[in-house]
Motif scaffolding. Structure first.
Motif, PDB file in Angstrom:
ATOM      1  N   ALA A 102      45.489  11.951  19.917  1.00  0.00           N
ATOM      2  CA  ALA A 102      45.994  11.544  21.228  1.00  0.00           C
ATOM      3  C   ALA A 102      46.619  12.712  21.980  1.00  0.00           C
ATOM      4  O   ALA A 102      46.562  12.764  23.215  1.00  0.00           O
ATOM      5  CB  ALA A 102      47.024  10.428  21.063  1.00  0.00           C
ATOM      6  N   SER A 103      47.211  13.669  21.246  1.00  0.00           N
ATOM      7  CA  SER A 103      47.846  14.814  21.898  1.00  0.00           C
ATOM      8  C   SER A 103      46.835  15.678  22.646  1.00  0.00           C
ATOM      9  O   SER A 103      47.195  16.409  23.573  1.00  0.00           O
ATOM     10  CB  SER A 103      48.600  15.661  20.870  1.00  0.00           C
ATOM     11  N   VAL A 104      45.559  15.600  22.229  1.00  0.00           N
ATOM     12  CA  VAL A 104      44.507  16.321  22.939  1.00  0.00           C
ATOM     13  C   VAL A 104      44.445  15.849  24.391  1.00  0.00           C
ATOM     14  O   VAL A 104      44.127  16.619  25.307  1.00  0.00           O
ATOM     15  CB  VAL A 104      43.141  16.112  22.247  1.00  0.00           C
ATOM     16  N   MET A 105      44.791  14.582  24.606  1.00  0.00           N
ATOM     17  CA  MET A 105      44.669  13.982  25.929  1.00  0.00           C
ATOM     18  C   MET A 105      45.647  14.551  26.938  1.00  0.00           C
ATOM     19  O   MET A 105      45.444  14.402  28.146  1.00  0.00           O
ATOM     20  CB  MET A 105      44.850  12.462  25.830  1.00  0.00           C
ATOM     21  N   TYR A 106      46.729  15.176  26.488  1.00  0.00           N
ATOM     22  CA  TYR A 106      47.641  15.761  27.473  1.00  0.00           C
ATOM     23  C   TYR A 106      47.735  17.279  27.382  1.00  0.00           C
ATOM     24  O   TYR A 106      48.247  17.922  28.302  1.00  0.00           O
ATOM     25  CB  TYR A 106      49.037  15.137  27.365  1.00  0.00           C
ATOM     26  N   VAL A 107      47.224  17.869  26.308  1.00  0.00           N
ATOM     27  CA  VAL A 107      47.276  19.325  26.168  1.00  0.00           C
ATOM     28  C   VAL A 107      45.954  19.970  26.562  1.00  0.00           C
ATOM     29  O   VAL A 107      45.933  21.126  26.978  1.00  0.00           O
ATOM     30  CB  VAL A 107      47.644  19.713  24.717  1.00  0.00           C
ATOM     31  N   VAL A 108      44.847  19.233  26.466  1.00  0.00           N
ATOM     32  CA  VAL A 108      43.525  19.812  26.685  1.00  0.00           C
ATOM     33  C   VAL A 108      42.800  19.170  27.864  1.00  0.00           C
ATOM     34  O   VAL A 108      42.319  19.875  28.763  1.00  0.00           O
ATOM     35  CB  VAL A 108      42.656  19.696  25.408  1.00  0.00           C
ATOM     36  N   VAL A 109      42.722  17.846  27.876  1.00  0.00           N
ATOM     37  CA  VAL A 109      41.874  17.145  28.843  1.00  0.00           C
ATOM     38  C   VAL A 109      42.322  17.320  30.295  1.00  0.00           C
ATOM     39  O   VAL A 109      41.493  17.655  31.161  1.00  0.00           O
ATOM     40  CB  VAL A 109      41.778  15.646  28.484  1.00  0.00           C
ATOM     41  N   PRO A 110      43.607  17.114  30.647  1.00  0.00           N
ATOM     42  CA  PRO A 110      43.987  17.278  32.061  1.00  0.00           C
ATOM     43  C   PRO A 110      43.704  18.672  32.591  1.00  0.00           C
ATOM     44  O   PRO A 110      43.274  18.830  33.738  1.00  0.00           O
ATOM     45  CB  PRO A 110      45.500  16.981  32.052  1.00  0.00           C
ATOM     46  N   GLN A 111      43.930  19.701  31.772  1.00  0.00           N
ATOM     47  CA  GLN A 111      43.709  21.079  32.206  1.00  0.00           C
ATOM     48  C   GLN A 111      42.229  21.345  32.474  1.00  0.00           C
ATOM     49  O   GLN A 111      41.891  22.164  33.327  1.00  0.00           O
ATOM     50  CB  GLN A 111      44.231  22.060  31.146  1.00  0.00           C
ATOM     51  N   MET A 112      41.368  20.665  31.737  1.00  0.00           N
ATOM     52  CA  MET A 112      39.925  20.825  31.944  1.00  0.00           C
ATOM     53  C   MET A 112      39.444  20.029  33.156  1.00  0.00           C
ATOM     54  O   MET A 112      38.549  20.466  33.892  1.00  0.00           O
ATOM     55  CB  MET A 112      39.176  20.366  30.690  1.00  0.00           C
ATOM     56  N   MET A 113      40.045  18.859  33.406  1.00  0.00           N
ATOM     57  CA  MET A 113      39.573  17.972  34.457  1.00  0.00           C
ATOM     58  C   MET A 113      40.094  18.334  35.841  1.00  0.00           C
ATOM     59  O   MET A 113      39.455  17.990  36.845  1.00  0.00           O
ATOM     60  CB  MET A 113      39.980  16.530  34.127  1.00  0.00           C
ATOM     61  N   ASN A 114      41.242  18.987  35.926  1.00  0.00           N
ATOM     62  CA  ASN A 114      41.846  19.283  37.230  1.00  0.00           C
ATOM     63  C   ASN A 114      40.911  20.012  38.193  1.00  0.00           C
ATOM     64  O   ASN A 114      40.815  19.640  39.372  1.00  0.00           O
ATOM     65  CB  ASN A 114      43.139  20.079  37.042  1.00  0.00           C
ATOM     66  N   PRO A 115      40.194  21.068  37.760  1.00  0.00           N
ATOM     67  CA  PRO A 115      39.282  21.735  38.702  1.00  0.00           C
ATOM     68  C   PRO A 115      38.196  20.817  39.236  1.00  0.00           C
ATOM     69  O   PRO A 115      37.827  20.887  40.413  1.00  0.00           O
ATOM     70  CB  PRO A 115      38.678  22.868  37.854  1.00  0.00           C
ATOM     71  N   PHE A 116      37.669  19.931  38.375  1.00  0.00           N
ATOM     72  CA  PHE A 116      36.631  19.005  38.830  1.00  0.00           C
ATOM     73  C   PHE A 116      37.196  18.013  39.841  1.00  0.00           C
ATOM     74  O   PHE A 116      36.531  17.676  40.833  1.00  0.00           O
ATOM     75  CB  PHE A 116      36.046  18.251  37.632  1.00  0.00           C
ATOM     76  N   ILE A 117      38.405  17.548  39.593  1.00  0.00           N
ATOM     77  CA  ILE A 117      39.024  16.579  40.504  1.00  0.00           C
ATOM     78  C   ILE A 117      39.192  17.182  41.893  1.00  0.00           C
ATOM     79  O   ILE A 117      38.854  16.562  42.909  1.00  0.00           O
ATOM     80  CB  ILE A 117      40.377  16.105  39.952  1.00  0.00           C
ATOM     81  N   TYR A 118      39.694  18.409  41.947  1.00  0.00           N
ATOM     82  CA  TYR A 118      39.937  19.029  43.253  1.00  0.00           C
ATOM     83  C   TYR A 118      38.652  19.499  43.919  1.00  0.00           C
ATOM     84  O   TYR A 118      38.534  19.465  45.148  1.00  0.00           O
ATOM     85  CB  TYR A 118      40.913  20.201  43.103  1.00  0.00           C
ATOM     86  N   SER A 119      37.677  19.955  43.138  1.00  0.00           N
ATOM     87  CA  SER A 119      36.443  20.458  43.741  1.00  0.00           C
ATOM     88  C   SER A 119      35.526  19.325  44.208  1.00  0.00           C
ATOM     89  O   SER A 119      34.805  19.472  45.193  1.00  0.00           O
ATOM     90  CB  SER A 119      35.697  21.352  42.747  1.00  0.00           C
ATOM     91  N   LEU A 120      35.565  18.196  43.517  1.00  0.00           N
ATOM     92  CA  LEU A 120      34.680  17.087  43.870  1.00  0.00           C
ATOM     93  C   LEU A 120      35.248  16.212  44.987  1.00  0.00           C
ATOM     94  O   LEU A 120      34.491  15.583  45.726  1.00  0.00           O
ATOM     95  CB  LEU A 120      34.399  16.219  42.635  1.00  0.00           C
ATOM     96  N   ARG A 121      36.571  16.158  45.104  1.00  0.00           N
ATOM     97  CA  ARG A 121      37.191  15.260  46.080  1.00  0.00           C
ATOM     98  C   ARG A 121      37.662  15.987  47.337  1.00  0.00           C
ATOM     99  O   ARG A 121      38.121  15.348  48.277  1.00  0.00           O
ATOM    100  CB  ARG A 121      38.384  14.540  45.438  1.00  0.00           C
ATOM    101  N   ASN A 122      37.547  17.303  47.377  1.00  0.00           N
ATOM    102  CA  ASN A 122      38.100  18.064  48.486  1.00  0.00           C
ATOM    103  C   ASN A 122      36.978  18.819  49.193  1.00  0.00           C
ATOM    104  O   ASN A 122      36.343  19.695  48.602  1.00  0.00           O
ATOM    105  CB  ASN A 122      39.171  19.039  47.957  1.00  0.00           C
ATOM    106  N   ARG A 123      36.747  18.499  50.435  1.00  0.00           N
ATOM    107  CA  ARG A 123      35.640  19.112  51.179  1.00  0.00           C
ATOM    108  C   ARG A 123      35.875  20.604  51.399  1.00  0.00           C
ATOM    109  O   ARG A 123      34.947  21.409  51.268  1.00  0.00           O
ATOM    110  CB  ARG A 123      35.471  18.400  52.526  1.00  0.00           C
TER     111      ARG A 123
END
Length: 313
Positions: A275-296
């Protein structure tokens, strides 16, 4: 057995996510891929913001710092795990473990404060648009970054110094995680850890609760202000400027709360480690996708940067 102080301890053992040796190559490839995606994605965000003059605004200034923090946080934990898997060696030195604890706390705390600063930026942009450039001036932005970094370092240093006072009496200091987590290190001590545990809850409530409360307050005001707008189009545009940040906030705090609840309801150290992977690894990997896909604007800057790369090479 007499307690041993930290000077007698040479190393800890990071047990990782599984004991199954057949799964180790898969975990190595998985986490190496996630680490490379994290580094590349956040580095592209930083380069895109720095190369595009139109993105030299407070919102993207905070975003570039968030991407840098994500790179640092991932680098603090994943490479050591990869080295241990490759070398088939679970050990980490006492100093290395304590250093890892400090850096995880520092960068994790810095990200927490950054998200609050970004929420305040969105609050000013939507609720006080005519005064946005006056309020969110460069001096305030730099001050918010410096204060966030200062408080994060103070928290990390305080916890690290408190760990130094602990004594350990076990022959094998096994940490059921893939990195040195503060709570797990404290559990291994055979000395009185009451002060350490009180400090954890106090610091988490103060330096975690205040930024979270600020974020919630900012979005409460944003929602109230947006609902008062007469135009539906303006409502959607206002919400769209907050969508990426709100997604990142939900991912960060959602995973942290999920791990905390999971550690309370389950006694399995392995489930907690996964479960600790979910806050130490996953958010850091997903943040660029979130901002690049949702921001024109970000998508445009990334396309421009990628198209210019061949000529730069």
């Amino acid at each position: 057995m007499e307690p041993r102080n930290h000077t007698d301890i040479s190393e800890f053992l990071l047990l990782g996510l599984t004991y199954d040796s057949e799964l180790q190559p898969f975990l190595f490839c998985l986490f190496l891929s996630m680490y490379l995606v994290t580094i590349l994605g956040n580095l592209l965000i930083i380069l895109a913001i720095s190369s595009d003059f139109h993105l030299h605004t407070p919102m993207y200034f905070f975003l570039s710092n968030l991407s840098f923090t994500d790179i640092c946080l991932s680098t603090t934990t994943i490479p050591k795990m990869l080295v241990n898997i490759q070398a088939q060696n679970q050990s980490i030195t006492y100093i290395g473990c304590l250093t890892q604890v400090g850096f995880v706390l520092a960068f994790g705390g810095f990200e927490n404060f950054l998200l609050a600063a970004m929420a305040y930026d969105r609050y000013v942009a939507i609720c006080h648009p005519l005064r946005y450039t006056v309020i969110m001036n460069p001096q305030l932005c730099v001050l918010l970054i410096l204060l966030s970094l200062f408080f994060s370092l103070v928290v990390a240093l305080l916890h690290s110094l408190m760990v130094l006072r602990l004594s350990f009496c076990k022959e094998e200091m096994e940490i059921p995680h893939f990195f040195c987590e503060l709570a797990q290190v404290i559990k291994l001590s055979c000395s009185d850890t009451l002060i350490n545990n009180i400090l954890i809850y106090f610091v988490a409530s103060l330096f975690g609760g205040i930024p979270l409360s600020g974020t919630i307050f900012s979005y409460t005001q944003i929602v109230y202000s947006v609902l008062r707008m007469p135009s539906v189009g303006r409502n959607l545009k206002a919400f769209s400027t907050c969508g990426s940040h709100l997604s990142v906030v939900s991912l960060f705090y959602g995973t942290v709360v999920g791990v905390y609840i999971g550690s309370v309801v389950t006694d399995s150290s392995k489930k907690t480690a996964v479960a600790s992977v979910m806050y130490v690894v996953v958010p850091q990997m997903m943040n660029p996708f979130i901002y690049s896909l949702r921001n024109r604007d970000m998508k445009g800057a990334l396309r421009k940067l990628i198209s210019e790369m061949p000529s730069l090479l």
